[in-house]
Design an enzyme around this catalytic site. Sequence first.
Site, PDB file in Angstrom:
ATOM      1  CE1 TYR A   7      59.887  48.194   1.944  1.00 13.57           C
ATOM      2  CE2 TYR A   7      58.928  50.383   2.057  1.00 13.57           C
ATOM      3  CZ  TYR A   7      59.462  49.274   2.684  1.00 13.57           C
ATOM      4  OH  TYR A   7      59.560  49.236   4.057  1.00 13.57           O
TER       5      TYR A   7
ATOM      6  CG  ASP B  59      51.400  50.734  -2.106  1.00 16.49           C
ATOM      7  OD1 ASP B  59      51.037  51.804  -1.580  1.00 16.49           O
ATOM      8  OD2 ASP B  59      52.371  50.063  -1.694  1.00 16.49           O
TER       9      ASP B  59
ATOM     10  CE  LYS C 240      55.992  56.996   1.583  1.00 11.83           C
ATOM     11  NZ  LYS C 240      57.295  57.094   2.179  1.00 11.83           N
TER      12      LYS C 240
HETATM   13  C1  LIG Z   1      54.552  52.493  -2.143  1.00  9.31           C
HETATM   14  C2  LIG Z   1      54.759  52.287  -0.672  1.00  9.31           C
HETATM   15  N1  LIG Z   1      53.967  51.422  -0.016  1.00  9.31           N
HETATM   16  C3  LIG Z   1      54.113  51.200   1.305  1.00  9.31           C
HETATM   17  C4  LIG Z   1      55.091  51.856   2.020  1.00  9.31           C
HETATM   18  C5  LIG Z   1      55.242  51.591   3.501  1.00  9.31           C
HETATM   19  O1  LIG Z   1      54.843  52.699   4.227  1.00  9.31           O
HETATM   20  P1  LIG Z   1      55.386  52.901   5.747  1.00  9.31           P
HETATM   21  O2  LIG Z   1      56.824  53.280   5.634  1.00  9.31           O
HETATM   22  O3  LIG Z   1      54.513  54.002   6.281  1.00  9.31           O
HETATM   23  O4  LIG Z   1      55.170  51.617   6.449  1.00  9.31           O
HETATM   24  C6  LIG Z   1      55.921  52.768   1.381  1.00  9.31           C
HETATM   25  C7  LIG Z   1      56.978  53.480   2.124  1.00  9.31           C
HETATM   26  O5  LIG Z   1      57.805  54.175   1.588  1.00  9.31           O
HETATM   27  C8  LIG Z   1      55.766  52.988  -0.007  1.00  9.31           C
HETATM   28  O6  LIG Z   1      56.542  53.835  -0.678  1.00  9.31           O
END
Ligand SMILES: Cc1ncc(COP(=O)(O)O)c(C=O)c1O
Length: 447
Positions: free
Chosen positions: A154, A249, A281
Site C-alpha cells: 500500500y 516507501d 507517520k
Molecule cells: C507504506 C505506506 N505508504 C503510504 C501510505 C499513505 O500514507 P497516508 O495515509 O499518510 O496518506 C501509507 C499509509 O498507511 C503506508 O503505510
Amino acid sequence: MTAASTPQAANPAPTTNAALYEAARSVIPGGVNSPVRAFGSVGGDPVSMVRASGPYLTDAEGREYVDLVCSWGPMLLGHNHPAVVDAVHRAVDAGLSFGASTPDEYRLAELIAGTVPVERVRMVSTGTEATMTAIRLARGATGRNLIVKFAGCYHGHSDGLLAAAGSGVATQSLPGSAGVTEAQAAETLVVDYNDRAALEEVFAARGSEIAAVITEAAPCNMGVVTPAEGFNAFLRQLTARHGALLIWDEVLTGFRASDTGYWGLSGQPEGWAPDLWTFGKVIGGGMPTAAVAGRAEVMDLLAPLGPVYQAGTLSGNPVAMAAGLATLQNATAEVYGTITRRSQQLEELLVGALTEAGVDHSIQRAGTLFSVAFGTSDGGVRNYADAQGQEAFRYAPFFHAMLKHGVYLPPSVFEAWFVSSAHDDAAMDRIAKALPHAARAAAAATA
Ligand SMILES: Cc1ncc(COP(=O)(O)O)c(C=O)c1O
C-alpha cells in the site's frame, strides 16, 4: 440544507461509542474518515477515542486501552509526550500557519538528510502525496510512463497506486478501486512480492517503458512480510540496469523499523541506496506531515527549480514541523532500544499464548514491526497470496477478546502491531493478561 433541517445544537451530544458511531454514520460515509478505522472485517462498532496518554487510549465511555496501533505508526514516543506537546504549544502560540517558509522546515529536512543518504527533502502533508509526487518525479526524470508495484503493498490512495493494494483495500477484499480509469490502471504493472523471476520477466518485456519500481521498504500493509534475503538489493540492481528509478516507501517503516528505518536493516549494511524515498507517520509525530526525498539531481526537477510541479497550502505547516522535530529529536538510542525490547516481549507473549491454545500461526517481522498470520506455520507469509490464504477468520474473535480486556489492536489482520517507548511494565502486564483469552477465542473460531 435549510436552517430548519440543521441538527439542533440543543440536542445533547452522544456519549456512548454506539451512539457516536450512529451519529457519525448519518453524516460521514461509513462513519469513519479512513476505512482502516472501520471494524468492517472484525465486526461491531468502531470505538470513539477522546484522550490519549503514554501507551493508553481512552474511549468516549471512559474505558482505557493499551494502544497497539499508535495512530498507525506515528506515536513512536507514546501519546502526549511532554517534549512534543511543549513544542506544539509553543508553535501554536506563534501562529497556526503562515503560508510562507519557516525555520523548522529546513531543520526537519536537515534531520532527515542527516539520518539517511538523501540530499533534498520536500515536505508534503500525507504519505499519499509523497508517493504520488515520487511517481510524478520518476516519470519526469525518465520520460517513461509505467510503474511497477507489488501486490499487497500500500502506498496511499492515489489513482495509479490502488491496484492490488494492501491495508484497507486488502481488509475490504477489493481488487482496486472504482473511479480509477483503465488508462491509469494500465500504467501500473503489478508483480508478486519476493518474486525475482516475475520482475525479470516484466523488465525483459517492457524495461524501456518503466519509470520506476515502487516498493514498501518492508511490506507492512498485507501484515508484515519480511523481504527475502537480497530481494531489495536485487530491486536496486535491476532498476539501475534498466535506467528506471527505485522508489523506497518508508512512510510506515521510516524512523520506526529502526532508527534509520528499514534501509538501516537492508540498504545500509549492503551498501546501496534507492533513488527516491518517501516518509510520513513518525516524521510528523502525530501531525499531518510527510516527505519525498532523494538525490539532488532528481529532486531538483521539482518546481520551482524544475518542470515537475508539486505544491501544498499546508506543506511544512509550522505546528506539524514542531511535532515532527520534537519527536525525532527525542527518538534516542534508548527509545529505539525500549521499542525493540517491548516489541520482542510482545511477540514472545503472543507466541506463548497462541501456542498454549494450539493456534497455528507464524510471525513476520521487519525490525521493530511485526504481525501475526493464522494457519501459516508452514512457510509463513512471503507475498499477498500467502497473506490472503491465511485463516483470517480467527482474527475477529481474537481482536474482540483483546478489546474486551483493554487492549486496542488494529481492526484488521493485514496490519502491523505498533509499540512505543511509553509501553511500560504495567501496559505489558495488561497485554499479557488479555492474550490467553484472545488466543482461546482464536482457537475456537470456525470459518
Ligand atoms: C507504506 C505506506 N505508504 C503510504 C501510505 C499513505 O500514507 P497516508 O495515509 O499518510 O496518506 C501509507 C499509509 O498507511 C503506508 O503505510
